[in-house]
Design an enzyme around this catalytic site. Structure first.
Site, PDB file in Angstrom:
ATOM      1  N   GLU A 106       0.831  -1.210   0.000  1.00 25.71           N
ATOM      2  CA  GLU A 106       0.000   0.000   0.000  1.00 25.71           C
ATOM      3  C   GLU A 106       0.867   1.263   0.000  1.00 25.71           C
ATOM      4  O   GLU A 106       0.540   2.234  -0.670  1.00 25.71           O
ATOM      5  CB  GLU A 106      -0.934  -0.002   1.213  1.00 25.71           C
ATOM      6  CG  GLU A 106      -2.019  -1.058   1.080  1.00 25.71           C
ATOM      7  CD  GLU A 106      -2.993  -1.024   2.235  1.00 25.71           C
ATOM      8  OE1 GLU A 106      -2.560  -1.327   3.364  1.00 25.71           O
ATOM      9  OE2 GLU A 106      -4.167  -0.687   2.018  1.00 25.71           O
ATOM     10  N   GLU A 126      -4.171  -9.454   3.503  1.00 27.89           N
ATOM     11  CA  GLU A 126      -5.021  -9.160   4.672  1.00 27.89           C
ATOM     12  C   GLU A 126      -6.217 -10.086   4.790  1.00 27.89           C
ATOM     13  O   GLU A 126      -6.665 -10.397   5.901  1.00 27.89           O
ATOM     14  CB  GLU A 126      -5.519  -7.705   4.614  1.00 27.89           C
ATOM     15  CG  GLU A 126      -4.467  -6.662   4.936  1.00 27.89           C
ATOM     16  CD  GLU A 126      -3.618  -6.264   3.739  1.00 27.89           C
ATOM     17  OE1 GLU A 126      -3.654  -6.968   2.706  1.00 27.89           O
ATOM     18  OE2 GLU A 126      -2.911  -5.248   3.834  1.00 27.89           O
TER      19      GLU A 126
END
Ligand code: NAD
Length: 708
Positions: A106, A126
């Protein structure tokens, strides 16, 4: 900790280099994001700096968030540090080596450029913890690679290689750099080249991929359709879909706000708590109390398997898959050929399915060699016995191994239930003997239950655990007792399943309840695949040995009628020729009815809740007994075993985690009632009674003795 320790700052040729440094994999610890932001601010304010490079010290960019931080307050979020990177008025290049996962990727997505070494690995895992990327990943990824691929990456959590990342537009260039210094030099050169380019290519501002996807009139229905149904059963999967849809239809700020709200919800969800727990239970299971902290157990570099039946051939495949050469020894040439053929067939199926390439198959098969003489395995580091489950044969095999194997070789057994010490006693080196209990199919199921006999040495235990880990298995220790920990704790569940039939429950109802609980298939449908005859002989043996043994008449009768499951066209269900769809069969209901009448049992109806509790409470009670007897180290080890040996739904955490969600006191009360109603098999465990009275978590129970 001082943030500067996490983020080094230097200026080289007008390029500010921010090096993130949190060994061993640069996990995003508190302080790291702050250090990164401080570096960006400093570079932005320095007139002599024209471009910025962000990279990791050591072999990785950033391997993701520190798992322990979920559920806790973070002073600075990835959302904020990523936004600072993207907003910077000077071009920022992420230079990626090793892992750029989760929050790592990210941050890289928020940089204006991404360069990567060939060995870089990119992904957003995730979902495996019941979460979605929460640092802008669900918004930037669709803008960079298109919504459909972004959703695929988020829902699968899979990793991409640098070459794949390049092809998909995730990275701008792959550089040939070996190590930190080389990558740093290339990154500085790259940053210099792009220093003057304006406007800055901000991923958050890109519209081309979104426009291409949304121009299809089938969008967003097509996006929903592309998501695997099993992903959408989980809250995290549904939230991921909502975020990616928002990326395609809303502004960046709106999308980020939605992502934040949904991430926060997930972080506090039962599902994510259970998945995070499962992750830590597996890690915990690998720890051996009493092992020297600095121990570096030797790896197994060559292995042998005795017996090439169902289990032996699966274990041989598991060794070959992990790169370890393995010799397979059988008692006859025919049995050996049958075993080797089974191994070849398994590999051929994988190639046909596309999960393995032909050269990879050839390489694996090249590691497996059939032999007929014990002398041919004498120099192997480890041997796993997987012959028939008979004490006399096992003892004979271990006596022979004792004669031929080199000193220090691990002498392991895959026995399902026989006392390890019985095998150890057949050798002059009982310290080297342990159980390495795999689950069928051994090349697929991830559990290796390492069984510690009373005389097994710590060194043997450590090396066996390492062997299992190197084979890609999750290892957990059991003491030596009938069925060890995994099967012993599961047997009561299987017994109650069968007895509930006599009392009026139906296989299809039980299967439906267990699928709704989260199992991919119900126990009876699974039994039809594995074969009803597999446990039949064992029950006969137990009944012969023990006059008090409670016979399971229904499955026995089905086998007597030739209903052995799918292979015979009928078992718990009926099957059409060439079709694996189970059909409810009135004949089974008749048999159940007959058995009930013969036993004088009045049938009644069961609620779904009773079906679930009757099975699982029986196993929880047994697991507590196991801990009480000191046959396991920890309650959470039982969970690691159920997750990897029996496919217990991961989003439920494991048997004991689930039991804690119900509450030990509730379980104890019900077990006590069933004890009165059904007799001794429901005798409550003293440890369960203790937790029920005093409070505490079953998953946090410690074994009352060293497993042995
Ligand atoms: P199997 O019957 O499929 O295979 C046993 C093999 O051992 C046969 O190929 C046989 O020829 C060979 N064999 C017998 N005696 C031998 C000897 N003296 N020397 C060399 N080879 C010999 O049995 P399996 O299901 O693979 O079970 C093997 C072991 O694994 C048993 O101890 C069993 O309890 C255990 N186990 C089985 C499962 C399962 O689901 N099948 C799961 C876990 C553990």
């Amino acid at each position: 900790m001082d943030q500067r320790e996490f983020a080094r700052y230097e200026v080289v040729d007008g390029v500010a280099v921010i090096t993130l440094d949190n060994p061993p994999v640069n996990a995003l610890a508190p302080g790291m994001r702050e250090g990164l932001m401080a570096g960006v601010e400093r570079a932005a304010a320095d007139a002599a700096v024209t471009a910025i490079v962000v990279m990791g010290a050591g072999a990785h960019f950033v391997a993701g968030a520190d798992v322990r931080q979920f559920g806790k307050v973070r002073p600075v979020s990835t959302r904020a540090s990523a936004a600072a990177l993207e907003a910077c008025a000077k071009p920022v290049t992420a230079a990626i080596d090793g892992y750029a996962l989760g929050g790592g990727l990210e941050h890289a997505l928020a940089c204006h450029y991404r360069i990567a070494t060939a060995r870089a690995r990119l992904g957003v895992p995730e979902i495996k913890l019941g979460l979605i990327p929460g640092g802008g990943g669900t918004q930037r990824l669709p803008r960079l690679v298109g919504p459909e691929l972004a959703l695929d990456l988020i829902l699968s959590g899979r990793q991409l290689t640098a070459a794949q990342g390049l092809a998909l537009g995730l990275v701008d260039t792959v550089v040939d750099a070996d190590g930190y210094e080389a990558l740093r030099a290339q990154a500085i050169a790259y940053a210099g080249q792009v220093a003057a380019v304006r406007p800055l290519p901000r991923v958050g501002e890109r519209t081309d991929r979104i426009a291409a996807a949304t121009s299809d009139p089938a969008f967003p229905a097509s996006l929903r359709k592309a998501a695997p149904a099993k992903s959408l059963k989980l809250l995290a999967g549904r939230h991921a879909l909502a975020c990616v849809e928002a990326a395609a239809t809303a502004t960046l700020d709106e999308g980020i706000a939605l992502e934040q709200a949904l991430f926060n919800e997930l972080e506090n969800s039962d599902e994510s708590r259970a998945l995070r727990y499962a992750f830590s239970a597996e890690r915990e299971a690998a720890k051996l109390p009493g092992a020297p902290v600095d121990a570096r157990p030797d790896p197994v570099r060559s292995a042998a398997v005795i017996g090439a039946g169902t289990m032996g051939s699966g274990i041989a495949i598991a060794f070959a898959d992990s790169g370890v050469p393995v010799r397979v020894l059988e008692s006859s040439a025919e049995a050996l050929e049958r075993g080797l053929q089974r191994i070849r067939d398994t590999y051929a199926t994988r190639v046909k399915r596309g999960s393995l390439s032909q050269p990879a198959m050839d390489e694996c098969l090249g590691r497996i060699r059939g032999v007929m003489q014990y002398e041919d395995i004498a120099d192997c580091d480890a041997v796993i016995e997987a012959v028939f489950e008979r004490v006399d044969i096992k003892q004979e095999v271990f006596a022979r191994l004792d004669q031929v194997m080199k000193p220090g070789a691990l002498l392991l057994t895959n026995s399902s239930a026989i006392d390890i010490d019985v095998m150890a006693a057949a050798t002059g080196r009982p310290g080297d003997v342990a159980g390495a209990h795999f689950f069928a199919p051994a090349n697929v199921m991830k559990l290796c239950e390492v069984v510690r006999g009373p005389r097994t040495s710590m060194d043997t235990l450590m090396r066996t655990m390492k062997m299992g880990r190197d084979m890609g298995k999750t290892c957990a220790v059991a003491g030596s007792c009938d069925g060890f920990v995994a099967n012993r704790s599961r047997t009561p569940m299987m017994t109650e399943l069968m007895l509930m039939l006599e009392e009026g429950a139906r296989p299809e109802q039980i299967d439906r309840v267990m699928v709704a609980f989260g199992y991919p298939m119900g126990p009876f449908a699974v039994n039809d695949i594995s074969g009803l005859d597999v446990s039949y002989e064992g029950r006969k043996r137990r009944a012969a040995a023990n006059p008090d043994y409670r016979k399971l008449h229904v499955p026995d009768r089905l086998v007597d009628m030739g209903r052995k499951g799918q292979k015979t066209g009928a078992g718990w269900y009926r099957y059409e020729r060439g079709d694996r769809t189970p059909h409810v069969d009135p004949a089974v209901e008749d048999i159940i009815g007959t058995v009930a009448r013969e036993l004088g049992i009045t049938q009644r109806s069961f609620s779904d809740e009773e079906i679930l509790q009757r099975q699982l409470f029986a196993s929880v009670n047994e697991a507590c007994r196991i801990l009480e007897e000191g046959k396991a180290y920890r309650g959470s080890d039982v969970d690691a075993m159920w997750l990897h040996g029996f496919g217990f739904p991961r989003h439920r955490g494991g048997l004991m985690f689930w039991a804690d969600s119900v509450g030990a006191a509730t379980i104890y009360r019900q077990v006590s009632q069933w004890h009165e109603a059904y007799g001794p098999r429901w005798k409550p465990s003293a440890l369960l009674a203790k937790v029920a009275a005093e409070g505490g978590q079953l998953r946090e129970l410690r074994g009352q003795a060293e497993p042995a």
